[in-house]
Structure formats: structure tokens, C-alpha cells
Design a protein around this motif. Structure first.
Motif, mmCIF file in Angstrom:
data_model
loop_
_atom_site.group_PDB
_atom_site.id
_atom_site.type_symbol
_atom_site.label_atom_id
_atom_site.label_comp_id
_atom_site.label_asym_id
_atom_site.label_seq_id
_atom_site.Cartn_x
_atom_site.Cartn_y
_atom_site.Cartn_z
ATOM 1 N N ARG A 77 18.643 -27.393 -43.150
ATOM 2 C CA ARG A 77 19.093 -26.031 -42.832
ATOM 3 C C ARG A 77 20.119 -25.540 -43.858
ATOM 4 N NH1 ARG A 77 15.087 -24.613 -39.551
ATOM 5 N NH2 ARG A 77 15.034 -25.838 -37.673
ATOM 6 N N ASN A 78 21.036 -26.401 -44.265
ATOM 7 C CA ASN A 78 22.028 -26.011 -45.273
ATOM 8 C C ASN A 78 21.352 -25.669 -46.599
ATOM 9 O OD1 ASN A 78 24.435 -26.033 -43.818
ATOM 10 N ND2 ASN A 78 24.676 -28.227 -44.063
ATOM 11 N N ASN A 79 20.336 -26.442 -46.974
ATOM 12 C CA ASN A 79 19.591 -26.128 -48.196
ATOM 13 C C ASN A 79 18.875 -24.795 -48.076
ATOM 14 O OD1 ASN A 79 20.375 -28.451 -49.542
ATOM 15 N ND2 ASN A 79 18.586 -29.621 -48.885
ATOM 16 N N GLU A 80 18.310 -24.510 -46.900
ATOM 17 C CA GLU A 80 17.650 -23.225 -46.684
ATOM 18 C C GLU A 80 18.656 -22.067 -46.758
ATOM 19 O OE1 GLU A 80 15.751 -23.780 -42.907
ATOM 20 O OE2 GLU A 80 14.065 -24.865 -43.767
ATOM 21 N N LEU A 81 19.844 -22.286 -46.225
ATOM 22 C CA LEU A 81 20.888 -21.245 -46.296
ATOM 23 C C LEU A 81 21.317 -20.989 -47.732
ATOM 24 C CD1 LEU A 81 23.125 -22.106 -43.221
ATOM 25 C CD2 LEU A 81 21.818 -20.015 -43.574
ATOM 26 N N LYS A 82 21.395 -22.039 -48.551
ATOM 27 C CA LYS A 82 21.752 -21.886 -49.955
ATOM 28 C C LYS A 82 20.721 -21.039 -50.690
ATOM 29 C CE LYS A 82 24.366 -26.150 -50.469
ATOM 30 N NZ LYS A 82 24.367 -27.502 -51.048
ATOM 31 N N ILE A 83 19.444 -21.277 -50.374
ATOM 32 C CA ILE A 83 18.363 -20.520 -51.016
ATOM 33 C C ILE A 83 18.435 -19.049 -50.618
ATOM 34 C CG2 ILE A 83 15.852 -20.200 -51.064
ATOM 35 C CD1 ILE A 83 15.629 -23.285 -50.836
ATOM 36 N N LEU A 84 18.743 -18.787 -49.352
ATOM 37 C CA LEU A 84 18.824 -17.418 -48.870
ATOM 38 C C LEU A 84 20.026 -16.673 -49.461
ATOM 39 C CD1 LEU A 84 17.898 -17.881 -45.112
ATOM 40 C CD2 LEU A 84 16.481 -16.865 -46.921
ATOM 41 N N ASN A 85 21.072 -17.378 -49.740
ATOM 42 C CA ASN A 85 22.277 -16.749 -50.290
ATOM 43 C C ASN A 85 22.166 -16.719 -51.768
ATOM 44 O OD1 ASN A 85 23.425 -16.436 -47.779
ATOM 45 N ND2 ASN A 85 24.354 -18.445 -47.847
#
Length: 85
Positions: A77-85
């Protein structure tokens, strides 16, 4: 997504002693936690498999598996958030 991460982390808080034991890579209580017939039985509601499979499971197997799974989910989830930001 952040709400889901908080849900996973709440499981760590709920099982703080077990989580800290794993994070510190301790082994001094392995016999107590991971050997079925040691005379010490600590039952937690999350340990239902312990009651179902008398030969394989111990009282902490499911808790440990869930902690490892939640750690992987948080990382994803943290990796997905990094991609979105």
C-alpha cells in the motif's frame, strides 16, 4: 488506502507482545508459543486454527502469519501511495 494501512497497524497494537517478539527476532519463548504440547496453553480468539487442527497448529501460528501478511500489505500500500503521489 491510508485507512486500510491503519487497520493493519491496529492488529500490531492488538498483538503488541507477539509483534515486538518477532520484530526483535527473539527466540527465547519459541517453545512456549510454537510447541503445542508444552503444558502452557494461551488461547486467543484469533487462534481458531489451533482448535481446528490439533496436529499442526499452535496458539500463535495464525497470529504470526497474520502479522507477516499485514506487514507485506502495508509495504504494498505504501508503494502504491508513492506511485500516486
Amino acid at each position: 488506502m491510508e485507512n486500510r494501512i491503519m487497520q493493519y497497524q491496529s492488529y500490531f497494537i492488538k498483538h503488541k507482545a507477539c509483534y515486538q517478539y518477532l520484530e526483535r527476532k527473539r527466540t527465547d519463548r519459541d517453545t512456549e508459543c510454537f510447541f503445542r504440547y508444552n503444558g502452557i496453553i494461551k488461547f486467543h480468539p484469533d487462534a481458531l486454527p489451533y482448535c481446528v487442527d490439533e496436529v499442526f497448529s499452535t496458539s500463535h501460528d495464525f497470529i504470526v502469519a497474520k502479522i507477516f501478511a499485514h506487514k507485506l500489505h502495508i509495504k504494498k500500500r505504501n508503494n502504491e501511495l508513492k506511485i500516486l503521489n
